[in-house]
Design an enzyme around this catalytic site. Structure first.
Site, mmCIF file in Angstrom:
data_model
loop_
_atom_site.group_PDB
_atom_site.id
_atom_site.type_symbol
_atom_site.label_atom_id
_atom_site.label_comp_id
_atom_site.label_asym_id
_atom_site.label_seq_id
_atom_site.Cartn_x
_atom_site.Cartn_y
_atom_site.Cartn_z
ATOM 1 N N TYR A 38 -24.459 -45.325 180.259
ATOM 2 C CA TYR A 38 -23.316 -44.621 179.669
ATOM 3 C C TYR A 38 -23.475 -43.112 179.824
ATOM 4 C CZ TYR A 38 -19.907 -43.292 176.050
ATOM 5 O OH TYR A 38 -18.852 -42.742 175.364
ATOM 6 N N LYS A 93 -20.973 -40.503 181.927
ATOM 7 C CA LYS A 93 -20.238 -39.402 181.304
ATOM 8 C C LYS A 93 -20.674 -38.054 181.868
ATOM 9 C CE LYS A 93 -17.672 -41.966 178.649
ATOM 10 N NZ LYS A 93 -16.224 -42.086 178.896
#
Length: 256
Positions: A161, A165
């Protein structure tokens, strides 16, 4: 200069929002349609978008729902073709859809890693790539990428994740470098934990939330409205000189 309400108005604009069937996505659709935008809601299930449609139409705006699995690299172009055929394109793209499989790096599977990158990073690129030509032709466009404070700080058990990002923030800057001359603004919003059903499910385990709050000067996590109101600002004419930015909606977490 237009009066204040006009600078934040989205009357006559069309906004596409991914992940529009639940949580933050629904709130973003609510806020943007309340400001006057017609909404293209994109999610994996038509039935799950019924509430989104009800909210948008309750504001007197149109809601076009598009069922799409953004993990498939062929889907963003198909979404763009459907939307262009129906509405001629959009003025605003909000890349909100995202997934995470919290797991230590040594336990993360390649399949999980690839799915996270496909939805969180590749899909925003493909959707922006599909809609940018129309924005360039009209000499106006807004791209709002929902990133995370985890793009800039480590978050244990979220390696895939965090990588997605951080990549999304970099992608946002390149969008700016290539498209700003065409009056297209691309920005990334980087929230702390947002208290949606998914956020509550992940952060209510044990003392995870208590430890997180110790690092947030504001003493609370973000609400969906905190993020959606920032989306509205970036989608409106009020932010016409804001471009390529990472805007942290994190209660001061990254200020320490």
């Amino acid at each position: 200069m237009p009066k204040l309400p006009q600078r934040f108005s989205l009357d006559g604009r069309k906004a596409l929002v991914t992940g529009a069937s639940r949580g933050l996505g629904v709130t973003i659709c609510d806020v943007l349609s309340a400001a006057g935008a017609d909404i293209v809601a994109v999610a994996r299930s038509e039935a799950d978008m019924a509430e989104t449609r009800r909210i948008v139409e309750g504001h007197g705006r149109q809601c076009l729902t598009v069922v799409a699995d953004l993990s498939d690299p062929t889907v963003p172009d198909a979404v763009a073709k459907t939307v262009t055929a129906a509405w001629g394109g959009v003025d605003i793209v909000v890349n909100n859809a995202g997934v995470s499989f919290p797991r230590p790096l040594v336990e993360q599977t390649v399949e999980e890693w690839d799915t996270v990158q496909a939805i969180n990073l590749r899909a925003p690129w493909l959707l922006a790539r599909a809609f940018a030509p129309g924005m360039i032709e009209r000499k106006r466009g807004k791209i709002v990428n929902i990133s995370s404070q985890a793009s800039s700080v480590a978050l244990i058990d979220h390696g895939a994740y965090v990588a997605s990002k951080a990549g999304l923030n970099g992608l946002t800057k390149v969008m700016t470098a290539e498209w700003a001359a065409h009056n297209i603004q691309a920005n990334a919003i980087c929230p702390t934990v947002v208290w949606t059903p998914m956020g509550e499910r992940v952060w209510s385990v044990g003392n995870k939330l208590e430890k997180l709050l110790e690092k947030i000067p504001a003493g609370r996590v973000a609400t969906p409205e905190d993020v959606a109101d920032t989306v509205l600002y970036l989608a409106s004419d009020a932010s016409s000189m804001v471009n390529g930015q990472e805007i942290f909606v994190d209660g001061g977490y990254t200020a320490l």
